[in-house]
Design a protein around this motif. Sequence first.
Motif, PDB file in Angstrom:
ATOM      1  N   TYR A 160      13.638   1.827   8.235  1.00 23.31           N
ATOM      2  CA  TYR A 160      12.289   1.595   7.721  1.00 23.31           C
ATOM      3  C   TYR A 160      11.247   1.827   8.804  1.00 23.31           C
ATOM      4  CZ  TYR A 160       8.389  -0.853   5.483  1.00 23.31           C
ATOM      5  OH  TYR A 160       7.172  -1.175   4.930  1.00 23.31           O
ATOM      6  N   SER A 161      10.208   2.586   8.477  1.00 26.37           N
ATOM      7  CA  SER A 161       9.203   2.932   9.481  1.00 26.37           C
ATOM      8  C   SER A 161       7.834   3.131   8.850  1.00 26.37           C
ATOM      9  CB  SER A 161       9.614   4.213  10.222  1.00 26.37           C
ATOM     10  OG  SER A 161       8.568   4.676  11.050  1.00 26.37           O
ATOM     11  N   ASP A 162       6.838   2.450   9.396  1.00 18.96           N
ATOM     12  CA  ASP A 162       5.454   2.701   8.991  1.00 18.96           C
ATOM     13  C   ASP A 162       5.043   4.138   9.296  1.00 18.96           C
ATOM     14  OD1 ASP A 162       5.156   0.076   8.181  1.00 18.96           O
ATOM     15  OD2 ASP A 162       4.029  -0.555   9.954  1.00 18.96           O
ATOM     16  N   LEU A 163       5.632   4.713  10.339  1.00 23.87           N
ATOM     17  CA  LEU A 163       5.249   6.063  10.764  1.00 23.87           C
ATOM     18  C   LEU A 163       5.503   7.093   9.664  1.00 23.87           C
ATOM     19  CD1 LEU A 163       6.585   6.066  14.435  1.00 23.87           C
ATOM     20  CD2 LEU A 163       4.388   5.253  13.551  1.00 23.87           C
ATOM     21  N   ASN A 164       6.515   6.850   8.839  1.00 25.03           N
ATOM     22  CA  ASN A 164       6.808   7.790   7.756  1.00 25.03           C
ATOM     23  C   ASN A 164       5.623   7.945   6.811  1.00 25.03           C
ATOM     24  OD1 ASN A 164       9.522   8.384   8.481  1.00 25.03           O
ATOM     25  ND2 ASN A 164      10.183   6.439   7.616  1.00 25.03           N
ATOM     26  N   LEU A 165       5.019   6.826   6.438  1.00 24.84           N
ATOM     27  CA  LEU A 165       3.914   6.891   5.486  1.00 24.84           C
ATOM     28  C   LEU A 165       2.611   7.295   6.153  1.00 24.84           C
ATOM     29  CD1 LEU A 165       4.475   6.297   2.457  1.00 24.84           C
ATOM     30  CD2 LEU A 165       6.180   5.331   3.991  1.00 24.84           C
ATOM     31  N   ILE A 166       2.483   7.023   7.438  1.00 22.78           N
ATOM     32  CA  ILE A 166       1.322   7.541   8.171  1.00 22.78           C
ATOM     33  C   ILE A 166       1.400   9.064   8.238  1.00 22.78           C
ATOM     34  CG2 ILE A 166       0.222   7.628  10.445  1.00 22.78           C
ATOM     35  CD1 ILE A 166       1.092   4.675  10.796  1.00 22.78           C
ATOM     36  N   ALA A 167       2.579   9.600   8.536  1.00 23.96           N
ATOM     37  CA  ALA A 167       2.745  11.054   8.564  1.00 23.96           C
ATOM     38  C   ALA A 167       2.537  11.651   7.180  1.00 23.96           C
ATOM     39  CB  ALA A 167       4.138  11.407   9.089  1.00 23.96           C
ATOM     40  N   LEU A 168       3.039  10.967   6.142  1.00 24.00           N
ATOM     41  CA  LEU A 168       2.859  11.479   4.783  1.00 24.00           C
ATOM     42  C   LEU A 168       1.387  11.526   4.409  1.00 24.00           C
ATOM     43  CD1 LEU A 168       4.206  12.455   2.184  1.00 24.00           C
ATOM     44  CD2 LEU A 168       4.344  10.058   1.460  1.00 24.00           C
ATOM     45  N   GLN A 169       0.625  10.525   4.832  1.00 24.54           N
ATOM     46  CA  GLN A 169      -0.827  10.565   4.607  1.00 24.54           C
ATOM     47  C   GLN A 169      -1.427  11.827   5.208  1.00 24.54           C
ATOM     48  OE1 GLN A 169      -2.933   7.525   6.751  1.00 24.54           O
ATOM     49  NE2 GLN A 169      -4.960   8.298   6.198  1.00 24.54           N
ATOM     50  N   LEU A 170      -1.047  12.152   6.433  1.00 20.04           N
ATOM     51  CA  LEU A 170      -1.592  13.338   7.096  1.00 20.04           C
ATOM     52  C   LEU A 170      -1.193  14.613   6.360  1.00 20.04           C
ATOM     53  CD1 LEU A 170      -0.874  12.315  10.799  1.00 20.04           C
ATOM     54  CD2 LEU A 170      -3.041  12.138   9.556  1.00 20.04           C
ATOM     55  N   VAL A 171       0.040  14.650   5.851  1.00 20.83           N
ATOM     56  CA  VAL A 171       0.487  15.803   5.064  1.00 20.83           C
ATOM     57  C   VAL A 171      -0.377  15.957   3.818  1.00 20.83           C
ATOM     58  CG1 VAL A 171       2.372  16.682   3.632  1.00 20.83           C
ATOM     59  CG2 VAL A 171       2.867  15.770   5.908  1.00 20.83           C
ATOM     60  N   LEU A 172      -0.594  14.869   3.095  1.00 22.98           N
ATOM     61  CA  LEU A 172      -1.364  14.923   1.855  1.00 22.98           C
ATOM     62  C   LEU A 172      -2.809  15.322   2.125  1.00 22.98           C
ATOM     63  CD1 LEU A 172      -0.027  11.698   0.094  1.00 22.98           C
ATOM     64  CD2 LEU A 172       0.441  14.072  -0.553  1.00 22.98           C
ATOM     65  N   SER A 187       0.824  -1.219   0.000  1.00 19.17           N
ATOM     66  CA  SER A 187       0.000   0.000   0.000  1.00 19.17           C
ATOM     67  C   SER A 187       0.853   1.262   0.000  1.00 19.17           C
ATOM     68  CB  SER A 187      -0.905   0.025   1.234  1.00 19.17           C
ATOM     69  OG  SER A 187      -1.720  -1.115   1.329  1.00 19.17           O
ATOM     70  N   LYS A 188       2.054   1.184   0.571  1.00 17.23           N
ATOM     71  CA  LYS A 188       2.919   2.357   0.651  1.00 17.23           C
ATOM     72  C   LYS A 188       3.237   2.928  -0.730  1.00 17.23           C
ATOM     73  CE  LYS A 188       5.399   1.267   4.983  1.00 17.23           C
ATOM     74  NZ  LYS A 188       4.691   0.075   5.482  1.00 17.23           N
ATOM     75  N   LEU A 189       3.279   2.072  -1.753  1.00 13.88           N
ATOM     76  CA  LEU A 189       3.585   2.549  -3.100  1.00 13.88           C
ATOM     77  C   LEU A 189       2.531   3.540  -3.578  1.00 13.88           C
ATOM     78  CD1 LEU A 189       4.732  -0.766  -4.835  1.00 13.88           C
ATOM     79  CD2 LEU A 189       6.067   0.863  -3.476  1.00 13.88           C
ATOM     80  N   PHE A 190       1.289   3.293  -3.244  1.00 15.11           N
ATOM     81  CA  PHE A 190       0.207   4.174  -3.674  1.00 15.11           C
ATOM     82  C   PHE A 190       0.288   5.517  -2.957  1.00 15.11           C
ATOM     83  CE2 PHE A 190      -1.059  -0.017  -4.838  1.00 15.11           C
ATOM     84  CZ  PHE A 190      -1.870   0.102  -5.947  1.00 15.11           C
ATOM     85  N   THR A 191       0.627   5.498  -1.672  1.00 13.36           N
ATOM     86  CA  THR A 191       0.805   6.746  -0.938  1.00 13.36           C
ATOM     87  C   THR A 191       1.951   7.556  -1.536  1.00 13.36           C
ATOM     88  OG1 THR A 191       0.086   5.570   1.053  1.00 13.36           O
ATOM     89  CG2 THR A 191       1.069   7.740   1.363  1.00 13.36           C
ATOM     90  N   ALA A 192       3.033   6.871  -1.899  1.00 12.96           N
ATOM     91  CA  ALA A 192       4.181   7.556  -2.491  1.00 12.96           C
ATOM     92  C   ALA A 192       3.819   8.159  -3.842  1.00 12.96           C
ATOM     93  CB  ALA A 192       5.349   6.580  -2.639  1.00 12.96           C
ATOM     94  N   ILE A 193       3.083   7.414  -4.662  1.00 12.09           N
ATOM     95  CA  ILE A 193       2.667   7.946  -5.967  1.00 12.09           C
ATOM     96  C   ILE A 193       1.780   9.169  -5.782  1.00 12.09           C
ATOM     97  CG2 ILE A 193       1.265   7.458  -8.018  1.00 12.09           C
ATOM     98  CD1 ILE A 193       2.256   4.524  -7.774  1.00 12.09           C
ATOM     99  N   ALA A 194       0.847   9.097  -4.833  1.00 16.56           N
ATOM    100  CA  ALA A 194      -0.024  10.248  -4.574  1.00 16.56           C
ATOM    101  C   ALA A 194       0.798  11.467  -4.167  1.00 16.56           C
ATOM    102  CB  ALA A 194      -1.038   9.901  -3.488  1.00 16.56           C
ATOM    103  N   ALA A 195       1.866  11.252  -3.397  1.00 10.97           N
ATOM    104  CA  ALA A 195       2.717  12.373  -2.988  1.00 10.97           C
ATOM    105  C   ALA A 195       3.451  12.962  -4.187  1.00 10.97           C
ATOM    106  CB  ALA A 195       3.715  11.912  -1.934  1.00 10.97           C
ATOM    107  N   GLY A 201      -8.859   1.839   8.816  1.00 10.39           N
ATOM    108  CA  GLY A 201      -8.747   1.044   7.594  1.00 10.39           C
ATOM    109  C   GLY A 201      -8.090   1.748   6.434  1.00 10.39           C
ATOM    110  N   VAL A 202      -7.981   3.063   6.481  1.00 11.19           N
ATOM    111  CA  VAL A 202      -7.293   3.838   5.437  1.00 11.19           C
ATOM    112  C   VAL A 202      -6.057   4.438   6.081  1.00 11.19           C
ATOM    113  CG1 VAL A 202      -7.431   5.752   3.821  1.00 11.19           C
ATOM    114  CG2 VAL A 202      -9.462   4.347   4.258  1.00 11.19           C
ATOM    115  N   ALA A 203      -4.889   3.938   5.701  1.00 10.12           N
ATOM    116  CA  ALA A 203      -3.651   4.399   6.316  1.00 10.12           C
ATOM    117  C   ALA A 203      -2.565   4.478   5.262  1.00 10.12           C
ATOM    118  CB  ALA A 203      -3.233   3.457   7.449  1.00 10.12           C
ATOM    119  N   GLY A 204      -1.594   5.342   5.505  1.00  3.59           N
ATOM    120  CA  GLY A 204      -0.540   5.538   4.522  1.00  3.59           C
ATOM    121  C   GLY A 204       0.366   4.351   4.345  1.00  3.59           C
ATOM    122  N   HIS A 205       0.423   3.486   5.357  1.00  5.11           N
ATOM    123  CA  HIS A 205       1.359   2.355   5.326  1.00  5.11           C
ATOM    124  C   HIS A 205       0.707   1.032   4.969  1.00  5.11           C
ATOM    125  CE1 HIS A 205      -0.568   1.755   9.169  1.00  5.11           C
ATOM    126  NE2 HIS A 205       0.068   0.615   9.348  1.00  5.11           N
TER     127      HIS A 205
END
Length: 359
Positions: free
Chosen positions: A160-172, A77-85, A239-243
Amino acid sequence: MERLVDGVCALPDGRPPWCAGAVVLAGRGPVVAAEAATGWALRYRAHDPGRDRGVDLARERREPMRVGTVFDLASVSKLFTAIAAVQQVERGRLDLEAEVASRLPGFAGSGITVRQLLTHTSGLRPELPFYERDGRAAQLELLWSEAAAPEAPPGGTYRYSDLNLIALQLVLEDLTGRGLDVLVRDGITGPLGMSSTSYGPLAPQGVAATEDQRRPWAKADRGMVRGEVHDENAWALGGVAGHAGLFSTAQDLAVLCRTLLNGGGYGTARILGPDGVAALLDPPGLGFAVDQPYFMGELAGRGAAGHAGFTGTSVVLDRATDTFLVLLANTVHPRRRAGGSAPRAAAATCLARAAARAG
């Protein structure tokens, strides 16, 4: 390739199988070179901790794996968050060098940048127990506390950290005023026609089961999970998370792979420009892992990129040979264990060698 896929469900020496079932899809250029399914999407009704093995369902109640079975992608799922960013970067709305605090006051004083989130160099620890907190505010307090005193200095080595993509979700979400699920649907899956890719919960039929989640081996007591996200933190976050949190099929993920190998376009749809794709895939990768032999096998070494997920999923694409591999398995059914990634690496090596023979 088909023989290799059958093998992942029947390891020798009396060991538990690597997974209950799997789907593999490999391609080169516009051609699907291999597509196969084996084993079971649903095999067990529970895990028996006393015997440390799964409790089989009667055969007529099991569900066979099919090439169109839907899987919990876990960290893929992280790939999709990265693409959105990167889409927001291309539109000039997001600066990779901007401090996260410019959007999230809870990161004030941390000095952590958006790029560091995407490259796992923020210094944040791998995860936090959001599942132990009730309510979004209480959950995010954990993240703000971690940002105030990360485990390592930002900008240092890869952690490596799930928190990075959770924070990126909040930024987006702060930047766009839209939820991550909407950004992914409108910016990626919708334009590409990936109709089987979405966040849950989903009706269980046709979805690969994951884990009989119970303590002490799991972090929550949820029973057999099927159609809801396996990751306890993603579940606790709604259920919707950046990681984690996305569900998809091998066919849909093949479309995403071809899109990236094509420089961001597929058919009449374009979700990224070539520069945006290069930003994602060039070392060290933005959200994408690059040249990781543990799941890429012999595809690693020339800039292969992709990601693996805890539930048994992986995606690898190799621009050097214009090939891609999607391997989806339910390795945590009926419970999580340290099964390793050897079958994922072996499948990638099989593809690498086939591409070499073909020239």
